[in-house]
Enzyme design. Structure first.
Site, PDB file in Angstrom:
ATOM      1  N   ARG A 164      36.825  24.273  42.309  1.00  0.00           N
ATOM      2  CA  ARG A 164      36.085  23.633  41.197  1.00  0.00           C
ATOM      3  C   ARG A 164      36.591  22.211  40.948  1.00  0.00           C
ATOM      4  NH1 ARG A 164      33.791  27.657  42.155  1.00  0.00           N
ATOM      5  NH2 ARG A 164      32.803  29.151  40.738  1.00  0.00           N
ATOM      6  N   SER A 253      30.947  29.857  33.955  1.00  0.00           N
ATOM      7  CA  SER A 253      32.357  30.140  33.651  1.00  0.00           C
ATOM      8  C   SER A 253      32.924  28.998  32.824  1.00  0.00           C
ATOM      9  CB  SER A 253      33.177  30.242  34.928  1.00  0.00           C
ATOM     10  OG  SER A 253      32.711  31.287  35.737  1.00  0.00           O
ATOM     11  N   GLU A 353      36.597  24.552  32.517  1.00  0.00           N
ATOM     12  CA  GLU A 353      35.905  24.191  33.747  1.00  0.00           C
ATOM     13  C   GLU A 353      34.846  23.108  33.513  1.00  0.00           C
ATOM     14  OE1 GLU A 353      33.703  24.164  36.757  1.00  0.00           O
ATOM     15  OE2 GLU A 353      33.028  26.139  36.131  1.00  0.00           O
TER      16      GLU A 353
HETATM   17  N1  EPU Z   1      36.544  40.798  34.502  1.00  0.00           N
HETATM   18  C1  EPU Z   1      36.872  41.585  33.436  1.00  0.00           C
HETATM   19  N2  EPU Z   1      36.306  41.311  32.214  1.00  0.00           N
HETATM   20  C2  EPU Z   1      35.433  40.289  32.048  1.00  0.00           C
HETATM   21  C3  EPU Z   1      35.088  39.482  33.144  1.00  0.00           C
HETATM   22  C4  EPU Z   1      35.657  39.756  34.373  1.00  0.00           C
HETATM   23  O1  EPU Z   1      37.660  42.509  33.543  1.00  0.00           O
HETATM   24  O2  EPU Z   1      34.951  40.103  30.933  1.00  0.00           O
HETATM   25  C5  EPU Z   1      37.079  41.105  35.823  1.00  0.00           C
HETATM   26  C6  EPU Z   1      35.985  41.687  36.710  1.00  0.00           C
HETATM   27  O3  EPU Z   1      35.889  43.062  36.567  1.00  0.00           O
HETATM   28  C7  EPU Z   1      36.428  41.310  38.094  1.00  0.00           C
HETATM   29  C8  EPU Z   1      37.184  40.015  37.876  1.00  0.00           C
HETATM   30  O4  EPU Z   1      37.466  39.920  36.494  1.00  0.00           O
HETATM   31  O5  EPU Z   1      37.317  42.255  38.614  1.00  0.00           O
HETATM   32  C9  EPU Z   1      36.440  38.795  38.378  1.00  0.00           C
HETATM   33  O6  EPU Z   1      35.148  38.739  37.777  1.00  0.00           O
HETATM   34  P1  EPU Z   1      33.866  38.204  38.591  1.00  0.00           P
HETATM   35  O7  EPU Z   1      33.762  38.873  39.891  1.00  0.00           O
HETATM   36  O8  EPU Z   1      32.714  38.274  37.657  1.00  0.00           O
HETATM   37  O9  EPU Z   1      34.185  36.702  38.931  1.00  0.00           O
HETATM   38  P2  EPU Z   1      34.896  35.559  38.102  1.00  0.00           P
HETATM   39  O10 EPU Z   1      36.237  35.302  38.699  1.00  0.00           O
HETATM   40  O11 EPU Z   1      34.845  35.868  36.661  1.00  0.00           O
HETATM   41  C10 EPU Z   1      34.063  33.603  39.624  1.00  0.00           C
HETATM   42  C11 EPU Z   1      33.445  32.250  39.416  1.00  0.00           C
HETATM   43  C12 EPU Z   1      31.946  32.372  39.154  1.00  0.00           C
HETATM   44  C13 EPU Z   1      31.314  33.040  40.364  1.00  0.00           C
HETATM   45  C14 EPU Z   1      31.983  34.414  40.584  1.00  0.00           C
HETATM   46  C15 EPU Z   1      31.513  35.063  41.844  1.00  0.00           C
HETATM   47  C16 EPU Z   1      35.159  30.833  38.480  1.00  0.00           C
HETATM   48  C17 EPU Z   1      35.677  30.102  37.280  1.00  0.00           C
HETATM   49  N3  EPU Z   1      34.077  31.573  38.295  1.00  0.00           N
HETATM   50  O12 EPU Z   1      33.934  34.314  38.390  1.00  0.00           O
HETATM   51  O13 EPU Z   1      31.428  31.065  39.036  1.00  0.00           O
HETATM   52  O14 EPU Z   1      29.922  33.206  40.180  1.00  0.00           O
HETATM   53  O15 EPU Z   1      33.425  34.263  40.697  1.00  0.00           O
HETATM   54  O16 EPU Z   1      32.022  34.382  42.956  1.00  0.00           O
HETATM   55  O17 EPU Z   1      35.713  30.690  39.564  1.00  0.00           O
HETATM   56  C18 EPU Z   1      30.921  29.320  37.479  1.00  0.00           C
HETATM   57  O18 EPU Z   1      31.773  28.647  38.032  1.00  0.00           O
HETATM   58  O19 EPU Z   1      30.240  28.864  36.520  1.00  0.00           O
HETATM   59  C19 EPU Z   1      30.693  30.691  37.922  1.00  0.00           C
HETATM   60  C20 EPU Z   1      29.849  31.513  37.293  1.00  0.00           C
END
Ligand code: EPU
Length: 357
Positions: A164, A253, A353
């Site tokens: 990012r 995010s 972010e």
């Molecule tokens: N989780 C929780 N509770 C929550 C949210 C997440 O326990 O409220 C846990 C989920 O269960 C999962 C882990 O956290 O095990 C990661 O969650 P998720 O797979 O939804 O991905 P993320 O790390 O929250 C990142 C990117 C997203 C992207 C997704 C998929 C960042 C800051 N965000 O989210 O990007 O779509 O992975 O690759 O890196 C964005 O940048 O705007 C964005 C949406």
């Protein structure tokens, strides 16, 4: 060149925050940028480049001249045994571009389906999702230096992509003659990205390592999906856990996923065995910021009209609509409260972010 005054920005930011641009100019070509720079009044004024407004928090009216990039056009500029190279105007919608490349039979962007925003903004934060980042599909970009009017082209290395992150997010470090240090290469606030060339490698190889995609394969029994199927799955996955900005204002995010040392991670695991973490190649460990925020009990909470999304704690949302929605100040107050509680419980500082304007 049409100079618009006192323009409402609510339609142009996906958080749907109410704010105005003192001056706004729709940039439809490179010539428009040069006309702005040559103008006696606008030329020397500070400027703010606006893409799809999907990664910004507006905390008040915008005084710098807003340059809203509306440069369009999509074409194939290279077709070799190793890749298709597609050139896209900075003002084109990212998602529509992903859809269009698939329709043309040029796969490779499907994992990044449904990311809001424009193509010109994609390199700024090196957008990424489900195992693919822009830098993995990037050839080069054209931009104009807003201080000198000089057009220039950058390759991937020159964009200094990170998680990012890119050269477009960093301010130029001033030269430090006393120490013999040259000026840093930061281009924040200085470059307007006019066109981006994407590199879609041949032969196409699906990227299916992400847990949510593995689940889709298990559910459907389809372990050899086409690019179009992956596109459809990604759209389903995102719709299930991320709010549609057309319905609920948000900027995706709100925090980056932090990285910690293995020792720090072991320390947190000892206290919170369920913490979601991923080992990175460089030996550090990435923690799921959404999990940390969720663990602090923030899911569904609000400050004023700014809230934490019920289905994904990493996303802050605008619970109000129209004029009565969240202000940028409320969003930032909520963000600070979240940062404080995550720091107090886990000793980790979350980094926002989106760009705060
Ligand atoms: N989780 C929780 N509770 C929550 C949210 C997440 O326990 O409220 C846990 C989920 O269960 C999962 C882990 O956290 O095990 C990661 O969650 P998720 O797979 O939804 O991905 P993320 O790390 O929250 C990142 C990117 C997203 C992207 C997704 C998929 C960042 C800051 N965000 O989210 O990007 O779509 O992975 O690759 O890196 C964005 O940048 O705007 C964005 C949406």
């Amino acid at each position: 060149m049409l100079v618009e005054k006192n323009v409402p920005l609510q339609p142009y930011n996906t958080f749907r925050i109410v704010a105005r641009a003192h001056t706004l100019i729709r940039v439809k070509s490179e010539a428009d940028v040069l006309a702005v720079l040559a103008d006696a009044e606008l030329g020397p004024a500070p400027k703010f480049v606006l893409g799809g407004g999907s990664n910004i928090v507006l905390t008040g009216d915008v005084k710098p001249v807003v340059l809203k990039v509306e440069i369009t056009g999509r074409r194939l500029v290279g077709d070799t045994p190793r890749a298709w190279i597609v050139e896209v105007g900075g003002g084109e919608s990212w998602h529509e571009t992903v859809r269009w490349t698939l329709e043309q039979g040029w796969p490779g962007l499907e994992n990044m389906a449904l990311i809001p925003g424009t193509v010109g903004a994609a390199p700024v934060q090196n957008i990424g999702a489900y195992g693919v980042e822009l830098q993995d599909r990037f050839e080069s970009l054209d931009a104009i230096d807003l201080q000198t009017g000089q057009a220039f082209t950058l390759n991937a290395a020159q964009c200094a992509f990170g998680y990012r992150d890119s050269v477009f997010k960093h301010a130029a470090a001033p030269a430090h003659e006393a120490l013999g240090r040259p000026a840093g290469l930061g281009l924040a606030g200085r470059a307007l990205i006019t066109r981006v060339r994407l590199r879609l490698p041949k032969p196409w190889k699906p990227v299916l390592g992400y847990l949510d995609l593995e689940r889709k394969m298990a559910e459907t029994g389809n372990h050899q999906p086409t690019a179009q199927q992956i596109f459809d799955w990604i759209c389903d996955i995102r719709r299930a856990k991320l709010p549609d900005p057309a319905v609920i204002g948000n900027a995706g995010s709100f925090f980056k996923n932090p990285t910690v040392t293995p020792e720090q991670c072991a320390d947190i695991i000892a206290r919170d065995p369920k913490i979601v973490h991923y080992q990175l190649d460089d030996g550090t460990v990435k923690l799921a910021a959404g999990w940390l925020i969720d663990a602090c009990g923030w899911k569904g909470k609000s400050i004023g009209q700014a809230g934490v999304y019920e289905k994904q704690a990493l996303v802050l949302v605008n619970r109000g609509g129209g004029e009565s929605g969240a202000t940028g100040g409320e969003v930032m107050t909520l963000a600070k409260a979240i940062q404080t509680s995550v720091y107090e419980r886990f000793g980790i500082r979350l980094e926002p972010e989106p760009v705060v304007v």
